[in-house]
Design an enzyme around this catalytic site. Structure first.
Site, PDB file in Angstrom:
ATOM      1  N   THR A  13       0.812  -1.226   0.000  1.00 60.56           N
ATOM      2  CA  THR A  13       0.000   0.000   0.000  1.00 60.56           C
ATOM      3  C   THR A  13       0.844   1.273   0.000  1.00 60.56           C
ATOM      4  OG1 THR A  13      -1.837  -1.069   1.096  1.00 60.56           O
ATOM      5  CG2 THR A  13      -1.683   1.288   1.409  1.00 60.56           C
ATOM      6  N   THR A  86       1.514  -4.704   4.038  1.00 55.83           N
ATOM      7  CA  THR A  86       1.314  -5.099   5.438  1.00 55.83           C
ATOM      8  C   THR A  86       0.695  -6.493   5.589  1.00 55.83           C
ATOM      9  OG1 THR A  86      -0.874  -4.062   5.542  1.00 55.83           O
ATOM     10  CG2 THR A  86       1.014  -2.697   6.168  1.00 55.83           C
ATOM     11  N   ASP A  87      -0.007  -6.962   4.552  1.00 51.71           N
ATOM     12  CA  ASP A  87      -0.779  -8.205   4.728  1.00 51.71           C
ATOM     13  C   ASP A  87       0.084  -9.418   5.071  1.00 51.71           C
ATOM     14  OD1 ASP A  87      -3.053  -6.781   4.305  1.00 51.71           O
ATOM     15  OD2 ASP A  87      -3.335  -7.412   2.228  1.00 51.71           O
ATOM     16  N   LYS A 157       0.197  -8.961  12.282  1.00 53.68           N
ATOM     17  CA  LYS A 157      -0.782  -7.937  11.899  1.00 53.68           C
ATOM     18  C   LYS A 157      -2.066  -8.247  12.664  1.00 53.68           C
ATOM     19  CE  LYS A 157      -2.971  -5.540   8.046  1.00 53.68           C
ATOM     20  NZ  LYS A 157      -3.157  -5.400   6.598  1.00 53.68           N
ATOM     21  N   TYR A 278      -3.969 -30.829  29.515  1.00 55.00           N
ATOM     22  CA  TYR A 278      -5.140 -31.655  29.192  1.00 55.00           C
ATOM     23  C   TYR A 278      -4.720 -32.952  28.506  1.00 55.00           C
ATOM     24  CZ  TYR A 278      -7.734 -27.373  30.081  1.00 55.00           C
ATOM     25  OH  TYR A 278      -8.254 -26.262  30.669  1.00 55.00           O
TER      26      TYR A 278
HETATM   27  N1  ASP Z   1      -2.789  -5.368   0.297  1.00 56.13           N
HETATM   28  C1  ASP Z   1      -1.686  -4.576   0.787  1.00 56.13           C
HETATM   29  C2  ASP Z   1      -0.439  -5.448   0.804  1.00 56.13           C
HETATM   30  O1  ASP Z   1      -0.246  -6.211   1.702  1.00 56.13           O
HETATM   31  C3  ASP Z   1      -1.991  -4.036   2.127  1.00 56.13           C
HETATM   32  C4  ASP Z   1      -0.964  -3.077   2.689  1.00 56.13           C
HETATM   33  O2  ASP Z   1       0.149  -2.961   2.234  1.00 56.13           O
HETATM   34  O3  ASP Z   1      -1.304  -2.427   3.698  1.00 56.13           O
HETATM   35  O4  ASP Z   1       0.339  -5.372  -0.113  1.00 56.13           O
END
Ligand code: ASP
Length: 332
Positions: A13, A86-87, A157, A278
Site C-alpha cells: 500500500t 502489510t498483509d 498484523k 489436558y
Molecule cells: N494489500 C496490501 C499489501 O499487503 C496491504 C498493505 O500494504 O497495507 O500489499
C-alpha cells in the site's frame, strides 16, 4: 559521519496508486525519493526496487532472494530498510529473522495503511521510524510501524484498517517513539549467538491448518497423500485437539510415524500453548508432535518451512525446532 542506509522497495500500500481494478503498488522507489529524503534526516540513503507487489503475491522464493540481496550488500550499509505490504509483512519479517539470523546490521521492515501519495497517510511516519532504527547500529530483523519497533519474529498484523496494525506478541517492543524521542529497550534485543551465514533455504511442503469444530481427520490424512513434510496446526486454547468423534491425534500419530513433522500451536493470539495440562494436548506430545509454545503463527510456520528446507533428519528437525533461533520462542 552520516549513516548509510539502503531502502529496498517490494511494493504494498505504501507505494500504491488507484487503477481501474482497485489499488495496486504502482510507484517505484524513485517516484518516492523526495518523500524518503524528507524523513531521512542526516542519514545518507540509497534506494532500489526489488519488486512491486501487493504482499498477497509474495511467496517463499521472494523471501529467499530478498535474504540473498540483503546478505550480499550487508557490508556496504549501516542498515537496511525494506518497504513491504502489510498483509504478509509478518511472515516475511519472521522468515527473514531465520534466514538472516546473526546478521550484523539492522534490517527494518515497514509499510503503511495508506499510500504515500495521501497527505494524511501513516507512510512518512513509518518510514521515518524505520530509517532511524536502521541507523542505530542494533543488529537484527525488526518491524517499524506506528511509532513502534518490534522484533521481526514476534510481529503479527492484528488490525486490518487502523494505523496501529501490528503488535509484538508475547514480547516487549524493541523501541517506541514519543515526545522523549526514540527509546530503545536494549535489554530485550536478542543477542547474536554466532557468526552470520546466509541460510535462505526453505521447504514449500508445509501446510497450516486451523482447527474448527467439525473438522474431519481426513483433512490431515490427505496432506500426507499430497506429499507434505510438515504441518502446523492452530489448535484450541493451550493446544487441545479432538480425540473422541474424530480422532485427530490418532491421525497425527500415523503421519508422524511416516516421517511428517507436526507442530501444534494455538488460535489464541496471546500467551501460547501448554500442552502438558489436558489429555488431548498430552497425547499429542506423547506421539511426537512438537509444541509452538508462545510463537506467533507466522513464526511457527516459517520456522517449520526454514528447518525442513535445511534437513530431512527427524531428530535434527526436532532439535532445531525446539531451539530459540532468533528470539521467536520462550517455553512457558
Ligand atoms: N494489500 C496490501 C499489501 O499487503 C496491504 C498493505 O500494504 O497495507 O500489499
Amino acid at each position: 559521519m552520516s549513516k548509510k542506509i539502503l531502502i529496498i522497495n517490494t511494493g504494498g500500500t505504501l507505494s500504491s496508486v488507484m487503477r481501474k481494478n482497485g489499488l495496486i503498488p504502482g510507484l517505484s522507489i524513485h517516484d518516492m525519493l523526495e518523500e524518503l529524503q524528507m524523513v531521512s534526516g542526516d542519514t545518507d540513503i540509497e534506494i532500489e526496487d526489488f519488486c512491486s507487489l501487493d504482499s498477497a503475491n509474495i511467496f517463499p522464493e521472494d523471501w529467499s532472494t530478498l535474504a540473498l540481496r540483503i546478505s550480499d550488500c550487508r557490508n556496504d550499509y549501516d542498515g537496511i530498510v525494506v518497504i513491504h505490504g502489510t498483509d504478509t509483512l509478518a511472515y516475511t519479517s519472521s522468515m527473514l529473522s531465520f534466514m538472516l539470523r546473526n546478521i550484523g546490521i539492522p534490517v527494518v521492515i515497514t509499510g503503511s495503511q495508506l499510500s504515500i501519495t495521501d497527505p494524511v497517510a501513516d507512510a512518512m511516519e513509518n518510514l521515518r521510524c524505520a530509517i532511524h532504527m536502521a541507523a542505530r547500529k542494533i543488529p537484527g530483523v525488526f518491524v517499524a510501524f506506528n511509532r513502534k519497533v518490534m522484533l521481526g519474529c514476534r510481529t503479527s498484523k492484528v488490525r486490518s484498517l487502523s494505523f496501529d496494525a501490528f503488535e509484538s506478541i508475547n514480547y516487549p517492543n524493541i523501541a517506541t517513539i514519543s515526545s522523549l524521542g526514540m527509546k530503545i529497550n536494549e535489554n530485550v534485543v536478542p543477542e547474536r549467538t554466532g557468526i552470520f551465514k546466509l541460510a535462505n533455504h526453505y521447504s514449500e511442503k508445509v501446510c497450516m491448518i486451523k482447527m474448527f469444530p467439525g473438522i474431519h481427520r481426513d483433512v490431515i490424512e490427505s496432506l500426507a497423500e499430497l506429499g507434505y513434510k510438515g504441518i502446523y496446526i492452530e489448535a484450541y486454547g493451550i493446544g487441545g485437539m479432538p480425540n473422541v468423534k474424530h480422532d485427530f491425534v490418532g491421525a497425527l500419530e500415523k503421519l508422524i510415524k511416516e516421517g511428517i513433522t507436526v507442530v501444534v500451536g494455538t488460535q489464541c493470539r496471546y500467551e501460547g500453548t501448554k500442552m502438558d495440562v489436558y489429555e488431548t494436548g498430552k497425547r499429542a506430545l506423547e506421539i511426537g508432535a512438537l509444541e509452538a509454545h508462545d510463537m506467533t503463527g507466522e513464526a511457527a510456520l516459517t520456522k517449520l518451512m526454514w528447518i525442513l528446507g535445511m534437513t530431512d533428519n527427524l531428530s535434527e528437525i526436532r532439535d532445531y525446532y525446539s531451539l530459540n533461533v532468533a528470539g521467536e520462542m520462550h517455553k512457558i
